[in-house]
Scaffold this motif. Structure first.
Motif, short mmCIF file in Angstrom:
data_model
loop_
_atom_site.label_atom_id
_atom_site.label_comp_id
_atom_site.label_asym_id
_atom_site.label_seq_id
_atom_site.Cartn_x
_atom_site.Cartn_y
_atom_site.Cartn_z
N TYR A 32 0.80 -1.22 0.00
CA TYR A 32 0.00 0.00 0.00
C TYR A 32 0.84 1.28 0.00
CZ TYR A 32 -3.74 -3.24 0.60
OH TYR A 32 -4.61 -4.28 0.39
N GLY A 33 2.14 1.14 -0.16
CA GLY A 33 3.00 2.30 -0.29
C GLY A 33 3.02 3.22 0.90
N VAL A 34 2.95 2.65 2.09
CA VAL A 34 3.02 3.46 3.31
C VAL A 34 4.31 3.09 4.04
CG1 VAL A 34 1.68 1.85 4.75
CG2 VAL A 34 1.74 4.26 5.33
N SER A 35 4.98 4.10 4.56
CA SER A 35 6.21 3.84 5.30
C SER A 35 6.16 4.57 6.64
CB SER A 35 7.44 4.28 4.50
OG SER A 35 7.46 5.67 4.36
N PHE A 36 7.02 4.13 7.54
CA PHE A 36 7.13 4.75 8.84
C PHE A 36 8.48 4.39 9.44
CE2 PHE A 36 5.00 0.67 9.31
CZ PHE A 36 5.61 0.07 10.41
N ARG A 37 8.86 5.12 10.48
CA ARG A 37 10.11 4.88 11.18
C ARG A 37 9.87 3.79 12.22
NH1 ARG A 37 14.49 6.94 9.39
NH2 ARG A 37 15.29 7.58 11.38
N ALA A 38 10.77 2.82 12.28
CA ALA A 38 10.67 1.72 13.24
C ALA A 38 12.07 1.42 13.77
CB ALA A 38 10.08 0.49 12.55
N PRO A 39 12.16 0.75 14.92
CA PRO A 39 13.49 0.41 15.44
C PRO A 39 14.33 -0.32 14.39
CG PRO A 39 11.84 0.00 17.10
CD PRO A 39 11.10 0.33 15.83
N SER A 40 15.63 0.00 14.38
CA SER A 40 16.52 -0.54 13.34
C SER A 40 16.66 -2.05 13.39
CB SER A 40 17.89 0.13 13.43
OG SER A 40 18.46 -0.10 14.69
N ASP A 46 5.07 -10.16 8.77
CA ASP A 46 4.06 -10.31 7.73
C ASP A 46 4.10 -9.08 6.83
OD1 ASP A 46 1.88 -11.13 6.17
OD2 ASP A 46 0.39 -10.44 7.62
N ASP A 47 4.20 -9.29 5.55
CA ASP A 47 4.15 -8.22 4.56
C ASP A 47 3.27 -8.71 3.43
OD1 ASP A 47 4.48 -6.15 2.79
OD2 ASP A 47 6.67 -6.27 2.70
N SER A 48 1.97 -8.62 3.65
CA SER A 48 1.01 -9.12 2.67
C SER A 48 -0.08 -8.07 2.47
CB SER A 48 0.39 -10.43 3.17
OG SER A 48 -0.41 -10.18 4.34
N GLU A 49 -1.03 -8.36 1.63
CA GLU A 49 -2.13 -7.42 1.43
C GLU A 49 -3.03 -7.35 2.65
OE1 GLU A 49 -4.22 -7.79 -2.25
OE2 GLU A 49 -2.39 -7.70 -3.42
N GLU A 50 -2.99 -8.36 3.52
CA GLU A 50 -3.83 -8.37 4.72
C GLU A 50 -3.26 -7.50 5.83
OE1 GLU A 50 -3.34 -11.66 3.20
OE2 GLU A 50 -5.14 -11.03 2.16
N GLY A 51 -1.95 -7.35 5.87
CA GLY A 51 -1.36 -6.57 6.95
C GLY A 51 0.15 -6.50 6.87
N TYR A 52 0.68 -5.65 7.71
CA TYR A 52 2.13 -5.48 7.82
C TYR A 52 2.44 -5.55 9.31
CZ TYR A 52 6.78 -3.52 6.88
OH TYR A 52 8.14 -3.34 6.75
N ILE A 53 3.22 -6.54 9.71
CA ILE A 53 3.56 -6.73 11.11
C ILE A 53 5.07 -6.79 11.23
CG2 ILE A 53 3.38 -8.24 13.13
CD1 ILE A 53 0.73 -9.30 11.91
N VAL A 54 5.59 -5.94 12.12
CA VAL A 54 7.02 -5.92 12.41
C VAL A 54 7.20 -5.93 13.93
CG1 VAL A 54 7.69 -4.75 10.27
CG2 VAL A 54 7.11 -3.39 12.27
#
Length: 156
Positions: A32-40, A46-54
């Motif tokens: 979905y072309g969204v980004s954000f800052r997260a711990p290095s 999960d990186d799918s159309e259903e969700g992004y989990i880090v």
């Protein structure tokens, strides 16, 4: 000698706080072309159309598309409160509205089964998309989750 003990203690505390500080880097949910800052040291689960989990040992971040929800900006707070109540979030803060350059947002903090949590809805200002964001974290009062939340942006 007595003056050296407080100096030594202060030096140890300073080095510990430096070790626990989180260095942030950009991560992108490419679906979905969204980004954000997260711990290095974040790991993508999960990186799918259903969700992004880090996640890492301290933070568990979930991002989902608000697909077909049809929320309006003035409904974000009430809808977010409903989700937090459904999830039985305890010790809830008041809902706070905020804006970033690309999003209108609402956030609520509380306790999710023993861990601190921050829930948020983000609606793009151009009405192209919206996201649900959940961040679970270890330390109540940690400011990194809000820094992460306010860093969300749509990729060009």
């Amino acid at each position: 000698m007595k003056t050296r003990i407080p100096v030594a203690v202060a030096a140890c505390l300073l080095s510990l706080s430096t070790l626990t500080a989180q260095e942030l880097k950009d991560t992108t949910w490419s679906s979905y072309g969204v980004s954000f800052r997260a711990p290095s040291d974040i790991t993508v689960e999960d990186d799918s159309e259903e969700g992004y989990i880090v996640s890492n040992d301290t933070y568990y971040i979930t991002v989902q598309l608000l697909d077909g929800e049809g929320f309006k900006r003035n409904e974000l707070g009430d809808e977010l409160k409903n989700i937090a109540n459904d999830d039985q979030v305890s010790d809830q803060s008041a809902v706070q509205s905020f804006e970033t350059p690309q999003f209108y947002g609402a956030q609520i903090e509380g306790n999710c089964e023993g861990e601190a949590c921050l829930y948020s809805y983000l609606l793009s200002k151009d009405d192209s998309c919206g996201f649900y964001v959940s961040i679970l974290y270890k330390q109540k009062g940690d400011t990194v989750p809000e820094t992460i939340l306010k860093s969300f942006k749509l990729e060009d």
